[in-house]
Design a protein around this motif. Structure first.
Motif, PDB file in Angstrom:
ATOM      1  N   ALA A   1       2.795   1.497  -3.287  1.00  0.00           N
ATOM      2  CA  ALA A   1       1.950   1.855  -4.429  1.00  0.00           C
ATOM      3  C   ALA A   1       1.610   3.339  -4.400  1.00  0.00           C
ATOM      4  O   ALA A   1       1.607   4.018  -5.436  1.00  0.00           O
ATOM      5  N   SER A   2       1.323   3.855  -3.180  1.00  0.00           N
ATOM      6  CA  SER A   2       0.996   5.270  -3.061  1.00  0.00           C
ATOM      7  C   SER A   2       2.185   6.141  -3.474  1.00  0.00           C
ATOM      8  O   SER A   2       2.027   7.130  -4.206  1.00  0.00           O
ATOM      9  N   MET A   3       3.378   5.770  -3.025  1.00  0.00           N
ATOM     10  CA  MET A   3       4.569   6.533  -3.379  1.00  0.00           C
ATOM     11  C   MET A   3       4.841   6.450  -4.891  1.00  0.00           C
ATOM     12  O   MET A   3       5.240   7.433  -5.519  1.00  0.00           O
ATOM     13  N   ARG A   4       4.606   5.281  -5.461  1.00  0.00           N
ATOM     14  CA  ARG A   4       4.840   5.139  -6.904  1.00  0.00           C
ATOM     15  C   ARG A   4       3.890   6.036  -7.710  1.00  0.00           C
ATOM     16  O   ARG A   4       4.292   6.686  -8.677  1.00  0.00           O
ATOM     17  N   VAL A   5       2.603   6.038  -7.270  1.00  0.00           N
ATOM     18  CA  VAL A   5       1.626   6.872  -7.968  1.00  0.00           C
ATOM     19  C   VAL A   5       2.031   8.343  -7.892  1.00  0.00           C
ATOM     20  O   VAL A   5       1.974   9.089  -8.886  1.00  0.00           O
ATOM     21  N   GLN A   6       2.427   8.770  -6.683  1.00  0.00           N
ATOM     22  CA  GLN A   6       2.827  10.162  -6.522  1.00  0.00           C
ATOM     23  C   GLN A   6       4.035  10.510  -7.379  1.00  0.00           C
ATOM     24  O   GLN A   6       4.118  11.601  -7.977  1.00  0.00           O
TER      25      GLN A   6
ATOM     26  N   ASP B   1       3.663  15.113   1.348  1.00  0.00           N
ATOM     27  CA  ASP B   1       2.806  13.940   1.160  1.00  0.00           C
ATOM     28  C   ASP B   1       3.642  12.670   0.992  1.00  0.00           C
ATOM     29  O   ASP B   1       3.309  11.599   1.522  1.00  0.00           O
TER      30      ASP B   1
ATOM     31  N   ASP C   1       4.023   8.913   3.507  1.00  0.00           N
ATOM     32  CA  ASP C   1       4.069   7.501   3.113  1.00  0.00           C
ATOM     33  C   ASP C   1       5.408   6.871   3.466  1.00  0.00           C
ATOM     34  O   ASP C   1       5.474   5.693   3.863  1.00  0.00           O
TER      35      ASP C   1
ATOM     36  N   SER D   1       0.812  -1.220   0.000  1.00  0.00           N
ATOM     37  CA  SER D   1       0.000   0.000   0.000  1.00  0.00           C
ATOM     38  C   SER D   1       0.846   1.272   0.000  1.00  0.00           C
ATOM     39  O   SER D   1       0.681   2.128  -0.869  1.00  0.00           O
ATOM     40  N   PRO D   2       1.768   1.479   0.953  1.00  0.00           N
ATOM     41  CA  PRO D   2       2.574   2.708   0.902  1.00  0.00           C
ATOM     42  C   PRO D   2       3.480   2.771  -0.326  1.00  0.00           C
ATOM     43  O   PRO D   2       3.706   3.848  -0.885  1.00  0.00           O
TER      44      PRO D   2
ATOM     45  N   SER E   1      -5.712   2.442   9.138  1.00  0.00           N
ATOM     46  CA  SER E   1      -4.790   2.701   8.040  1.00  0.00           C
ATOM     47  C   SER E   1      -4.574   4.190   7.837  1.00  0.00           C
ATOM     48  O   SER E   1      -3.463   4.640   7.608  1.00  0.00           O
ATOM     49  N   ASN E   2      -5.642   4.968   7.956  1.00  0.00           N
ATOM     50  CA  ASN E   2      -5.505   6.409   7.805  1.00  0.00           C
ATOM     51  C   ASN E   2      -4.683   7.019   8.920  1.00  0.00           C
ATOM     52  O   ASN E   2      -3.979   8.011   8.729  1.00  0.00           O
TER      53      ASN E   2
END
Length: 452
Positions: free
Chosen positions: A255-260, A279, A283, A252-253, A409-410
Motif C-alpha cells: 500500500a505504501s509503495m502504491r501511494v508513493q 523511499d 519499502d 502495508s508495504p 514496524s518502523n
C-alpha cells in the motif's frame, strides 16, 4: 446404499476367507485322521496275524500242534502247508484240501510279503490279509498261513470317512454363520468411524470420530484418528492465521509503495526523484525481507527437506564469520571447536536474528558466546536493554508477534525473527529460551546437540 454394499462385500470376503481356511484345515485334518486310522488298522492286523503265525510255529517245533489248529475268534483262519503247497493241517473254519493261495502267490508269501486277497476265496466277506511263517527246510519245511479278515476293520474306517464327509460340511456351514455374525459385529464400529469421517468431510459436525466403548484395536484406532484430526485442525487454524497475518503484513508495504507511485504520477518534472527512489527502495527492501522470512518458515515446516540439507557445522567458525557483519558485538574466538549436525545457513540466520533483535534494544553492548553444556553446545546472545517480561517470553516466539508493533514496524521488523529462530532450532533438535541477563537486560540461549 453403495457404502452398505461395500461393507457387505468386505464382510463377505472376510467370511469366505475364513471358511476357505477352515475348510482346508478340516480337509487336511480329515485326510491325516483317515491315513492314521488306516495305518493303525493295517499295523494292528499285521501284528495279530504274525503273533498267531509265530505261536503255531512254536507248536510245530515242539510237536504239539494238533490236527485241528486252535485259533481265537472266527475272523482268523489257519492252514499249515508243505513246500508243495499241500495242506497238512488247518483251523476249524479253513479248507483242509484247497490252499488259501495260488501257486504264483506262494513264493511271494515265503519271501515275507503280506498279501491282501479277496475273502470269497476262503468263504469270508471282504478282503483278507495273508501272513506266513515257516519252520524246517527242504521236504520237511512247513509253512503256516494265517488269514486275517479285514472286512470289519475296513468297514469301521468307511464309517469314519462317511461321518467326516457329513459332519465337516455341517461344521463349516455352522462356523460360517457364526463368523458372519461375529464379523458383522466387529465391522460395526468401523462403519461408525466411516460415517463419522463422512460427516466431518461434509462439514456436518465437529471434527471428532465416535470412540467405541470396547478397549480393543478399533478403540485405539479411533483415539489415534481423533488425535490426528486434532493436529490437522490445529494445523489448519495455524495456517489460516499465518496466511491472514502474512496478507496483512504484505499489504502495508504494498500500500505504501502504491501511494508513493500514485503521488509520483502527479509530481512535476523537476522533482527530486533520487529521494523518491530511496523511499521506495526502503519499502521494497522491507517487502523483500518479509518474503524471504516467509519462504524460510515454509522450508522449516518441511522437515524432510530440512533434514536433507544437514552437514557437520563448526559453531566457532560460523560465529566468527558472522560477527564480521556486527563490529559492535563482543565475541571472543573460542580456542576449542564446537561441532553440530545441521544447516549452516539456517543456523547463521537464527543467530543473526537474535543479534539484530538484541542490537535494536541494547543500550550499549551486545555479547555473543559459545560454550559446552554437557552433551549440548550453548550459544548465548546477551544485551543490556530493557529486556522482555517473563510472561511474554514464550509469546514472542509466535509468528507476527510484536510487543511494540509501532516501533517494530518502523524498524523494519516483521514479527518473524524469533519465530524463525525457534523453527530453525527445533529442526536441529535443540531448544531456545529467553532469560534475564546476569546484570540487566535479556539473554537468549540456544542449545544444540553436540556431534559425536
Amino acid at each position: 446404499m453403495t457404502n452398505r454394499r461395500k461393507e457387505r462385500s468386505l464382510r463377505t470376503r472376510i467370511v469366505l476367507l475364513g471358511v476357505f481356511g477352515l475348510a482346508v484345515g478340516l480337509a487336511l485334518g480329515g485326510i491325516t485322521l483317515i491315513t492314521t486310522l488306516n495305518f493303525a488298522i493295517n499295523r494292528t492286523a499285521n501284528a495279530e496275524a504274525e503273533k498267531t503265525a509265530q505261536a503255531i510255529v512254536r507248536l510245530i517245533e515242539e510237536e504239539e500242534l494238533p490236527d485241528l489248529v486252535p485259533v481265537a475268534g472266527t475272523e482268523v483262519r489257519v492252514q499249515v502247508v508243505d513246500a508243495r503247497l499241500r495242506v497238512l493241517k488247518s483251523s476249524i473254519d479253513a479248507d483242509r484240501l484247497t490252499p488259501m493261495l495260488h501257486a504264483d502267490e506262494f513264493p511271494r508269501v515265503l519271501a515275507g510279503e503280506r498279501l491282501l486277497i479277496d475273502g470269497v476265496r476262503i468263504g469270508v466277506d471282504g478282503p483278507v490279509l495273508i501272513v506266513s511263517a515257516s519252520t524246517g527246510a527242504g521236504d520237511d519245511q512247513q509253512v503256516v498261513l494265517v488269514a486275517k479278515s479285514m472286512g470289519d476293520l475296513f468297514q469301521s474306517a468307511r464309517y469314519v470317512r462317511v461321518a467326516l464327509l457329513v459332519a465337516f460340511p455341517l461344521l463349516v456351514l455352522g462356523l460360517a454363520l457364526v463368523g458372519w455374525r461375529v464379523v458383522g459385529v466387529t465391522l460395526r464400529p468401523v462403519e461408525e468411524l466411516r460415517r463419522g469421517a463422512e460427516e466431518i468431510t461434509g462439514g456436518g459436525r465437529a471434527g471428532r470420530l465416535p470412540v467405541p466403548a470396547s478397549r480393543d484395536e478399533i478403540h485405539r484406532l479411533a483415539l489415534t484418528l481423533n488425535d490426528m484430526l486434532h493436529r490437522l485442525d490445529t494445523a489448519r487454524a495455524r495456517q489460516r492465521a499465518f496466511v491472514a497475518d502474512a496478507a496483512h503484513e504484505l499489504r502495508s508495504p504494498l500500500a505504501s509503495m502504491r501511494v508513493q507511485l500514485e503521488v509520483a504520477q502527479r509530481l512535476p518534472d523537476d522533482t527530486d526523484w533520487q529521494a523518491f527512489i530511496d523511499d521506495l527502495m526502503i519499502d521494497a527492501d522491507r517487502l523483500g525481507r518479509l518474503v524471504d522470512d516467509l519462504l524460510l518458515l515454509a522450508r522449516a515446516d518441511d522437515s524432510a527437506e530440512a533434514a536433507r540439507r544437514t552437514a557437520p557445522v563448526e559453531l566457532g567458525e560460523l560465529l566468527t564469520d558472522l560477527t564480521g557483519r556486527y563490529p559492535t558485538v563482543e565475541f571472543t574466538v573460542p580456542s576449542s571447536q564446537f561441532w553440530v549436525d545441521g544447516d549452516a545457513d539456517a543456523l547463521r540466520r537464527a543467530v543473526s536474528n537474535l543479534l539484530d533483535n538484541a542490537g535494536r534494544h541494547a543500550r550499549s553492548t551486545v555479547a555473543l558466546a559459545v560454550t559446552t553444556e554437557g552433551t549440548r553446545h550453548l550459544i548465548t546472545v546477551t544485551d543490556d536493554g530493557p529486556g522482555i517480561p517473563a510472561a511474554d517470553r514464550e509469546r514472542v516466539f509466535d509468528r507476527f508477534t510484536r510487543l511494540d508493533d509501532a516501533r517494530a514496524s518502523n524498524d523494519g521488523g516483521s514479527g518473524l525473527g524469533l519465530a524463525i529462530v525457534r523453527e530453525v532450532v527445533r529442526l536441529h533438535h535443540g531448544a531456545v529460551t529467553l532469560t534475564d541477563a546476569p546484570r540487566s537486560g535479556l539473554r537468549a540461549e540456544i542449545r544444540l546437540p553436540a556431534l559425536d
